[in-house]
Scaffold this motif. Structure first.
Motif, mmCIF file in Angstrom:
data_model
loop_
_atom_site.group_PDB
_atom_site.id
_atom_site.type_symbol
_atom_site.label_atom_id
_atom_site.label_comp_id
_atom_site.label_asym_id
_atom_site.label_seq_id
_atom_site.Cartn_x
_atom_site.Cartn_y
_atom_site.Cartn_z
ATOM 1 N N THR A 52 -20.139 -2.045 13.027
ATOM 2 C CA THR A 52 -19.993 -0.783 13.761
ATOM 3 C C THR A 52 -18.517 -0.419 13.857
ATOM 4 N N SER A 53 -18.189 0.790 13.425
ATOM 5 C CA SER A 53 -16.771 1.159 13.272
ATOM 6 C C SER A 53 -15.990 1.072 14.575
ATOM 7 N N ASP A 54 -16.613 1.437 15.699
ATOM 8 C CA ASP A 54 -15.907 1.394 16.984
ATOM 9 C C ASP A 54 -15.555 -0.034 17.407
ATOM 10 N N TYR A 55 -16.165 -1.003 16.756
ATOM 11 C CA TYR A 55 -15.941 -2.408 17.130
ATOM 12 C C TYR A 55 -15.080 -3.142 16.093
ATOM 13 N N LYS A 56 -14.381 -2.398 15.264
ATOM 14 C CA LYS A 56 -13.473 -3.023 14.299
ATOM 15 C C LYS A 56 -12.423 -3.843 15.042
ATOM 16 N N PRO A 57 -12.164 -5.090 14.608
ATOM 17 C CA PRO A 57 -11.188 -5.928 15.309
ATOM 18 C C PRO A 57 -9.813 -5.270 15.353
ATOM 19 N N ASP A 58 -9.111 -5.451 16.468
ATOM 20 C CA ASP A 58 -7.730 -4.985 16.577
ATOM 21 C C ASP A 58 -6.771 -5.982 15.952
ATOM 22 N N ALA A 59 -7.208 -7.225 15.843
ATOM 23 C CA ALA A 59 -6.413 -8.264 15.188
ATOM 24 C C ALA A 59 -7.378 -9.308 14.629
ATOM 25 N N GLY A 60 -6.969 -9.957 13.538
ATOM 26 C CA GLY A 60 -7.807 -10.975 12.924
ATOM 27 C C GLY A 60 -8.660 -10.437 11.789
ATOM 28 N N GLN A 61 -9.419 -11.330 11.180
ATOM 29 C CA GLN A 61 -10.253 -10.967 10.024
ATOM 30 C C GLN A 61 -11.669 -11.515 10.180
ATOM 31 N N ILE A 62 -12.621 -10.767 9.607
ATOM 32 C CA ILE A 62 -13.980 -11.275 9.407
ATOM 33 C C ILE A 62 -14.166 -11.405 7.899
ATOM 34 N N LEU A 63 -14.232 -12.635 7.421
ATOM 35 C CA LEU A 63 -14.380 -12.902 5.999
ATOM 36 C C LEU A 63 -15.828 -13.240 5.694
ATOM 37 N N VAL A 64 -16.403 -12.555 4.715
ATOM 38 C CA VAL A 64 -17.807 -12.746 4.349
ATOM 39 C C VAL A 64 -17.880 -13.206 2.898
ATOM 40 N N ASN A 65 -18.492 -14.373 2.670
ATOM 41 C CA ASN A 65 -18.745 -14.849 1.307
ATOM 42 C C ASN A 65 -20.083 -14.299 0.843
ATOM 43 N N VAL A 66 -20.079 -13.539 -0.234
ATOM 44 C CA VAL A 66 -21.318 -12.927 -0.722
ATOM 45 C C VAL A 66 -21.448 -13.138 -2.230
#
Length: 533
Positions: A52-66
């Motif tokens: 959800t775009s409004d919940y994009k992190p302000d700092a850090g990363q979400i890494l997804v292995n696909v």
């Protein structure tokens, strides 16, 4: 196999860090449970992982292995690397920085993430159950294939007896099971469940938990689930994190983390039962019968008689389909009874609730407050606006603010917190905070009679205690009468003075909550009581 990695995730709303430096690994096929009290950041984390775009992190990363197709950008979980895509290309391994990936790849990953939100049924109300499920299926399947798959899913969620029913006519528990079937129809690689059984009675909730196990966990689909039921975490989760003020306080084996969390929950103190006033609500032999082409005459409510006294907290209890909600709707004049007498006292006069018009039940409607289990706040108004202008409570500005703060403190907010959230919008609050604001919205209009329909549905245990205390406090301070519709017998034991037990449309008994517990069968006690009493 590593699937999702959160690195130093921080999310801030209005200068407040709601998630603080979260580091977490989620393996493919793992079920991760998320515990925490209202406002701890559970729902923020779920919505962030949804993309959800409004919940994009302000700092850090979400890494997804696909596993991603280089030609059409279709994606799957990492174990599918090397398999053929439907377009003929071979799926390749790729690590994706989720919120910073290219738009098409981001959208492709989002399509493979399903979510069940608390108190949000999200169905096409005018369409049938099977049409709702078929609508959720990916494009490219032929009609017959969709029908057979939809029938299998509806059988899995135990809704194959409602296939042709219109969605709007289903009960809350039935709607939630159709939502689950819709989400499974999307063939997700990750399933997010935010309090999926919060509004359901224990019996229906168990059915849904079993379906989550069979349809998600046992199929190796990665799942994240929040729940205020400790046994859900123990039964479904492979590991559990405990969020506290936006940080991971504890992480590990489900039973250990759950027991440590439960140990922090206060026990509500129920005061002695006060002396009541005279009867304020009277129902005499009230019936509601429907005619169904398939089933003939359906006796939704069949001869209910009861009295509720002034300043009493009265519970109407029973499992889904017992008739308690239909009884309440007739009491409030929202559904016409087939026969019987319903009267509510206003001042020194008795109002006949079966008669329409401003001189009959229209006179008393402004003095009845209802908090429905599917409550909603006005999203584009602040908390102060929701508590004043939005409900036509026209007060001088300063007095309206004072009255709003008082209502918020009545439902358990500290004075400084109540003042600080007045200018916030609903989507800036946690689900538990929204629930308490919705209760404050009912109380601020100073009704004589308040009806709470499944008031504890999505509450964490600590918020339950706060709301229990709020109801008891409101009865004492505001001299109000409460009717609580619930399948949560523990909550009824904590707050209600008397209760009525309903089953199959009939009122079986009236007594103290403890007396009603004694009338339950062993199986009913298991379904309706979550704590040992």
């Amino acid at each position: 196999m590593d699937f999702i990695t959160l690195k130093n995730i921080t999310k801030t709303f209005d200068g407040v860090d709601v998630l603080k430096n979260i580091n977490l690994k989620i393996n493919e096929g793992e079920t991760l449970g998320i515990l925490g009290r209202s406002g701890s950041g559970k729902s923020v984390l779920i919505n962030m992982l949804r993309g959800t775009s409004d919940y994009k992190p302000d700092a850090g990363q979400i890494l997804v292995n696909v596993a991603v197709c280089p030609d059409c950008l279709a994606v799957d979980s990492p174990s599918h690397v090397g398999e053929k895509c439907s377009c003929g290309a071979t799926l390749e391994a790729k690590e994706v920085d989720f919120f910073n990936s290219e738009r098409k790849l981001f959208a492709s990953i989002k399509r493979r993430i399903s979510i069940m939100l608390q108190r949000n049924f999200a169905l096409y109300d005018e369409e049938t159950v099977i049409e709702n499920v078929m609508r959720a299926m990916p494009e490219g399947k032929d009609y017959d294939e969709k029908i057979y798959e939809a029938l299998e899913l509806l059988e899995m969620v135990q809704m194959n007896h409602r296939i042709t029913h219109i969605a709007r006519d289903l009960s809350g528990g039935e709607k939630q099971r159709v939502v689950l079937a819709r989400q499974l129809a999307k063939s997700p690689m990750m399933f997010l469940a935010d309090e999926p059984t919060g509004t359901l009675d224990p019996q229906t909730a168990i059915k849904l938990h079993n379906t989550l196990k069979e349809g998600v966990k046992d199929k190796g689909i990665t799942m994240l689930i929040t729940s205020h039921w400790p046994e859900v975490m123990i039964e479904l989760a492979d590991s559990v994190i405990w969020l506290e003020e936006g940080q991971i306080k504890e992480e590990g084996e489900p039973e250990k983390v759950v027991n440590e969390f439960v140990a922090t929950i206060p026990i509500p103190e129920k005061p002695e039962i006060p002396e009541f006033g005279e009867p304020e609500v009277v129902l005499e032999d009230v019936k509601k019968h429907y005619y169904s082409i398939e089933r003939g005459v359906v006796k939704a409510v069949d001869g209910v008689s009861l009295n509720i006294n002034k300043e009493e907290i009265f519970g109407i209890v029973g499992l889904s389909g017992s008739g308690k909600t239909t009884t309440t709707r007739m009491l409030m004049g929202l559904t016409e009874p087939s026969s019987g007498n319903i009267q509510i006292k206003l001042g020194d006069e008795w109002i006949d609730m079966t008669k329409v018009g401003p001189l009959n039940r229209g006179r008393i409607m402004p003095y009845i407050g209802l908090l429905h289990q599917e409550y909603s706040l006005y999203p584009h108004r602040t908390v102060l606006g929701n508590l004043t202008d939005a409900i036509s409570l026209n007060l001088p500005a300063e007095f309206g603010k004072i009255k709003a703060i008082h209502a918020l403190t009545t439902v358990g907010f500290a004075d400084d917190v109540a003042a600080s959230i007045l200018d916030k919008y609903p989507d800036q609050l946690s689900v538990g905070e929204k629930h308490r604001v919705a209760l404050a919205q009912v109380l601020i209009k100073e009704p004589n009679l308040i009806v709470l329909d499944e008031p504890t549905g999505t509450m964490d245990p600590i918020t339950r205690v706060i709301v229990s205390d709020s109801i008891l406090k409101a009865r004492t301070e505001l001299e109000q009468t409460f009717i609580i519709i619930s399948h949560d017998m523990d909550f009824v034991l904590d707050v209600c003075d008397r209760a009525a037990l309903m089953r199959g449309g009939k009122l079986l008994d009236i007594g103290t909550p403890e007396e009603i517990v004694d009338k339950l069968t062993a199986d009913e006690k298991e379904d309706m009581l979550k704590e040992n009493r």
